[in-house]
Structure formats: C-alpha cells, structure tokens
Scaffold this active site. Structure first.
Site, PDB file in Angstrom:
ATOM      1  N   THR A  48      42.840  52.496   1.474  1.00 20.84           N
ATOM      2  CA  THR A  48      43.762  53.496   0.941  1.00 20.84           C
ATOM      3  C   THR A  48      45.096  53.439   1.685  1.00 20.84           C
ATOM      4  OG1 THR A  48      41.808  54.879   0.715  1.00 20.84           O
ATOM      5  CG2 THR A  48      43.896  55.904   0.205  1.00 20.84           C
ATOM      6  N   TYR A 111      36.656  60.061  -8.627  1.00 19.70           N
ATOM      7  CA  TYR A 111      37.099  60.620  -9.906  1.00 19.70           C
ATOM      8  C   TYR A 111      36.013  60.716 -10.971  1.00 19.70           C
ATOM      9  CZ  TYR A 111      40.179  61.999 -13.717  1.00 19.70           C
ATOM     10  OH  TYR A 111      40.758  62.695 -14.743  1.00 19.70           O
ATOM     11  N   TYR A 137      32.059  53.415   2.403  1.00 19.29           N
ATOM     12  CA  TYR A 137      33.135  54.322   2.800  1.00 19.29           C
ATOM     13  C   TYR A 137      32.867  55.666   2.141  1.00 19.29           C
ATOM     14  CZ  TYR A 137      38.011  55.937   3.467  1.00 19.29           C
ATOM     15  OH  TYR A 137      39.143  56.641   3.810  1.00 19.29           O
ATOM     16  N   ARG A 142      38.506  62.782  -0.790  1.00 24.14           N
ATOM     17  CA  ARG A 142      39.259  61.975  -1.750  1.00 24.14           C
ATOM     18  C   ARG A 142      38.441  61.599  -2.978  1.00 24.14           C
ATOM     19  NH1 ARG A 142      44.203  59.370  -0.039  1.00 24.14           N
ATOM     20  NH2 ARG A 142      44.543  59.632   2.180  1.00 24.14           N
ATOM     21  N   LYS A 165      31.783  53.865   7.005  1.00 26.58           N
ATOM     22  CA  LYS A 165      33.020  54.473   7.500  1.00 26.58           C
ATOM     23  C   LYS A 165      32.913  55.924   7.069  1.00 26.58           C
ATOM     24  CE  LYS A 165      38.026  54.797   6.988  1.00 26.58           C
ATOM     25  NZ  LYS A 165      39.238  54.386   6.254  1.00 26.58           N
ATOM     26  N   ILE A 207      37.895  53.372  12.136  1.00 28.78           N
ATOM     27  CA  ILE A 207      38.869  52.715  11.258  1.00 28.78           C
ATOM     28  C   ILE A 207      40.048  53.675  11.194  1.00 28.78           C
ATOM     29  CG2 ILE A 207      39.370  51.867   8.937  1.00 28.78           C
ATOM     30  CD1 ILE A 207      36.473  50.942   8.726  1.00 28.78           C
TER      31      ILE A 207
END
Length: 296
Positions: A48, A111, A137, A142, A165, A207
């Site tokens: 991202t 989404y 991840y 998000r 992550k 990260i």
C-alpha cells in the site's frame, strides 16, 4: 528453508517515487541501495505504501523487478501481490516468483467482504499457484475483514504460508497467534508505533513505513531487541515516537514521501486520490525528523 531467520528485523514498505507522473526508476533504485546501506533487513515493494492501488500491472511488475535487481540478494525482497480479485492476486504472485522475489505479501481481500472460508480459499489459490513463501497481510482498518486466528491456523498447514504482517493493532493477537501456530510462524508488525511492544510479545520484525525515512534507527531498534537490550530499544523508540505520529497524520505514503523529499532522495509526487501532505503536517514531520536526529 530457514524462513524464520530470513524474515526477521526491519523491513521497509518502500514508497514508489514518481517524476512528472511516471515511475522514477533512478530514484527508486537509489532508495533500495540506501536502505540496504543503512542496515534495513528486508524490502517490501508495491505494498500500500508503494501506492499499489494506483499503479498499472505493468508498473507493478517493473517496480518488483527493479527492487530484486537492485537488492542483488543482499536482503530478502517480499513483493506485494495483493488484490481483492483472487485471479489478479495469483497473477501478481506468479510474476513475483518468476522475477525472483523471496516471498510475497498478500492482503486479505478488501472491499468485497469475504467470509473466513472465502479468505481461506483466496489464500489457498495463491498458495497452490506458486512455490515461494506467502505472508498474510491482515489489516482490518483498510480491508474491513479480519482474518481469525483459526483461519490463519488452517492456512499455516499449507506448504507456502509462513507468517503474517499483523496490522490489527491488537497486541493480544501476537500471543494468540503464537499459541495457535507456534514460535516458527513469522509474525511481523504492520504498525510502527506498537512494533516494540509487538516484539516483546514474540514478534519477529516489522514491515515499516517510517523506515523509509529513518532506516538506520528502525534497524537499530530491531537489533537491540534481538540482543535482548530492551532499555536500548526503548531509547531508540523515544527518538522515533514523534515521527511515528507525524508520518501518519495524513496517509502514511504521503508522510513518508514528504520525509524523503526533505532528505533530498525523491520528488514529492503522489497519485490521486492521495495528496501531498498539508503544511502543518509537513512541519510536524520536519520537527519529528529533527527530534529523531535524521536531519539537523
């Protein structure tokens, strides 16, 4: 493969520099070299922070290839290969493997809000398509979905799923995941501010967005943790806290790019819908960089 030793420490979620709206290959390659010279333990292109949402597939492929070519095996490269389309995630992961990435970072599909079983099947499809390690991840703020510890545990039984992550900002997760998957399941913090606490609970690294600007400090913090020197790590954390705050006042990409512009390393271009940081945030970032000792 000694995956645990390979994916440890400070991994930089690299920004993608632009110049007049196009990729800036020279600035990117120079950034990769500088990061490695500063002690960064690994690189994560086109996550991202690399503005993957607004890169074309061709650009995405190029950035992965440049990163691997420039790193020359000096540090591991975990290529971003996430999508909310399983087919697309598979394609990006296959390309990363072919390009020579050490692993891929695959985000939970955002989404479209899949179920736990949908997430399992998504990651299984990527697992079945490639032969290199996959880092899950998990970033509920998000993606609007949160992969459960049970689903992660099921995925860990597959050949290529090696770790996570974790950007849940829930420090209890580290311990729960360690209990469910054992100490060899790689746990990388996806949140700069809580990375130190994450490590204390059994994490293997971070990260980081802030390590774009302060690679040596972020790497030194991890080094102190690995040496069991928590007082030393805390001293470094005290220097970094204002920077962790300032970089994320607006989207972290914009904050990181502003800091790198102040260091004279890139041009401060981001792609819409992102914007360069506002003046007050820019001032806060600069002051935080001075506090950290990154600039005078």
């Amino acid at each position: 493969m000694a995956a645990k030793t390979k994916f440890r420490g400070s991994f930089t979620a690299l920004v993608t520099p632009f110049k007049n709206g196009a990729l800036d290959e020279q600035a990117f390659r120079s950034l990769v070299n500088w990061q490695i010279e500063q002690g960064t333990h690994g690189l994560v292109p086109v996550g991202t922070t690399g503005e993957s949402p607004t890169l074309s597939h061709e650009e995405h492929h190029k950035v992965v290839e440049w990163c691997i070519a420039e790193a020359k095996g000096r540090v591991p490269v975990i290529a971003g290969a996430g999508s909310n389309s399983t087919r697309e995630a598979v394609e990006l992961a296959r390309h990363a493997e072919k390009a020579g990435a050490d692993a891929v970072l695959v985000v939970t599909p955002y989404y479209n809000k899949p179920t736990q079983e949908g997430m399992y099947q998504h990651f299984k499809a990527v697992n079945d398509a490639i032969g290199i390690p996959i880092i899950i991840y998990n970033i509920p703020p998000r993606s609007v979905v949160d992969m459960s510890v049970d689903t992660m545990s099921r995925l860990y039984e597959l050949d290529n799923i090696v770790g996570v992550k974790d950007a849940t900002a829930n420090l209890g997760r580290v311990s729960q995941q360690r209990h469910a998957m054992g100490p060899d399941f790689i746990q990388l913090s996806g949140e700069d501010m809580t990375a130190l606490a994450y490590m204390a609970a059994g994490g293997h690294g971070c990260i980081s967005v802030v390590s774009n600007i302060a690679p040596k400090l972020c790497s030194d913090l991890m080094g102190a943790v690995f040496a069991g020197d928590y007082p030393g790590a805390l001293k470094i954390q005290d220097r970094l806290v204002p920077l962790h705050d300032a970089v994320f006042k607006e989207p972290g990409v914009a904050g990181a790019k502003h800091g790198l512009t102040l260091l004279g390393r890139i041009q401060e271009d981001v792609r819409l819908p992102l914007m360069t940081v506002t003046e007050p945030t820019g001032k806060a970032i600069r002051a935080a960089m001075v506090h950290a000792g990154v600039i005078n």
